[in-house]
Scaffold this motif. Structure first.
Motif, mmCIF file in Angstrom:
data_model
loop_
_atom_site.group_PDB
_atom_site.id
_atom_site.type_symbol
_atom_site.label_atom_id
_atom_site.label_comp_id
_atom_site.label_asym_id
_atom_site.label_seq_id
_atom_site.Cartn_x
_atom_site.Cartn_y
_atom_site.Cartn_z
ATOM 1 N N HIS A 166 -11.974 -6.974 0.078
ATOM 2 C CA HIS A 166 -10.345 -6.489 -0.419
ATOM 3 C C HIS A 166 -10.042 -6.012 -1.753
ATOM 4 N N CYS A 176 -3.780 -6.193 5.648
ATOM 5 C CA CYS A 176 -4.935 -7.113 5.336
ATOM 6 C C CYS A 176 -4.586 -7.961 5.824
ATOM 7 N N CYS A 178 -5.905 -10.973 4.263
ATOM 8 C CA CYS A 178 -5.006 -11.261 2.753
ATOM 9 C C CYS A 178 -3.563 -11.139 2.546
ATOM 10 N N CYS A 183 -7.404 -2.345 2.680
ATOM 11 C CA CYS A 183 -8.281 -3.222 1.763
ATOM 12 C C CYS A 183 -9.361 -2.375 2.543
HETATM 13 ZN ZN LIG Z 1 -7.587 -7.550 2.238
#
Ligand SMILES: [Zn+2]
Length: 308
Positions: A166, A176, A178, A183
């Protein structure tokens, strides 16, 4: 009775592995169950508990087991033993897995994410043995990372360090899982690699097939891996400059792409990282393969019970 064995559990998106290991992390017994056959969280926990109970009542291991370690495929609070969530297994949110298992099994339990667990395994018994500063990376559906610094697993302020997957590669880019964007994982996670392969070959192709093609000299397959190597190498160059690593150990399904991927990573680091750091770092393949999860989990258990 000297309690010298540990139970190592590797809870993966595909398989649930439960093993008994001795103090040298030799595997004495191993059981593999398909994770998907337990549709609910409760069923999965029950299967895990019943497998461990069978080992605890066996004559062979019974009262010799001192603790249980569990590696899981998602973010965890190592200190509290709480699973935040699993990106690829639905139904897990803020689950106090350590507490649940300790209550049901009556033994100390330690939990960490799969990349940290793999890092411990490779550090004590695999490719990173004898080194002090190592980044371990798992290349699969996601890109996971674990950091060994000064010979210790570095967990960070909220036990959430090591997320090399990440680190942003660009200012802008695809979103992404996250919550960030651009990332490394959105460029080189295996879904992306396979989507690229599908576009090029006009059909579905497995990761293994893509690796075999590349190793046989298929130019298009080699280009896909070379490109992934440049993207990974770029972010690794940053990590190498920041941390002055001895080695980067790479595991997970994509590591089987072999030399074409590793060479591309090495060349990119050589051309992008600072000279002293680039010269020092080794890029190597993880050694323990599919056993890294249970071995690392056993080390986690042993460390937690202070018998390692
Ligand atoms: Zn990420």
């Amino acid at each position: 009775m000297n309690k010298k064995y540990c139970i190592g559990i590797d809870l993966g998106g595909t398989n649930l592995k439960i093993a008994v290991l001795n103090h040298n992390c030799g595997i004495l017994s191993k059981e593999i169950l398909p994770t998907q056959s337990f549709p609910h969280k409760e069923a999965l926990i029950e299967a895990l508990v019943s497998s461990v109970r069978n080992k605890l009542i066996s004559q062979e291991f019974g009262n010799k087991i001192s603790g249980i370690g569990v590696g899981v495929p998602g973010p965890v609070d190592y200190i509290k033993g709480v699973v935040h969530y699993f990106p690829n297994i639905p139904g897990w949110k803020e689950v106090p897995l350590k507490k649940i298992l300790e209550k049901k099994l009556g033994l100390p339990v330690a939990i960490d994410n799969d990349a940290n667990v793999m890092s411990l395994a490779e550090y004590y018994h695999g490719a990173a043995r004898g080194l002090r500063h190592v980044l371990c990376v798992t290349l699969g559906t996601g890109v996971g990372g674990g950091l060994i610094l000064n010979g210790t697993l570095y967990r960070g302020a909220e036990n959430a360090a090591g997320e090399i997957g990440h680190l942003p590669l660009n200012l802008e880019g695809p979103s992404c899982n996250c919550g960030g964007k651009a990332c490394v994982e959105v460029y080189v996670g295996n879904h992306r690699i396979l989507a690229r392969a599908r576009r090029i070959y006009k059909k579905d192709i497995t990761l293994e097939e893509l690796s075999v093609r590349a190793n046989k000299g298929d130019r298009r397959a080699r280009d896909i891996w070379r490109n992934a190597g440049i993207q990974l190498g770029t972010v690794f160059a940053g990590a190498v400059n920041l941390l002055n690593l001895d080695a980067i150990v790479i595991g997970g399904g994509m590591a089987n792409a072999g030399e074409v991927l590793f060479k591309s990573i090495r060349q990119t680091i050589t051309s992008r990282a600072m000279q002293v750091q680039a010269k020092r770092v080794r890029i190597c393949k993880a050694k323990l393969g599919s056993n890294a999860g249970i071995i690392g989990a056993a080390i986690l258990a042993a460390e937690a019970t202070q018998r390692f």
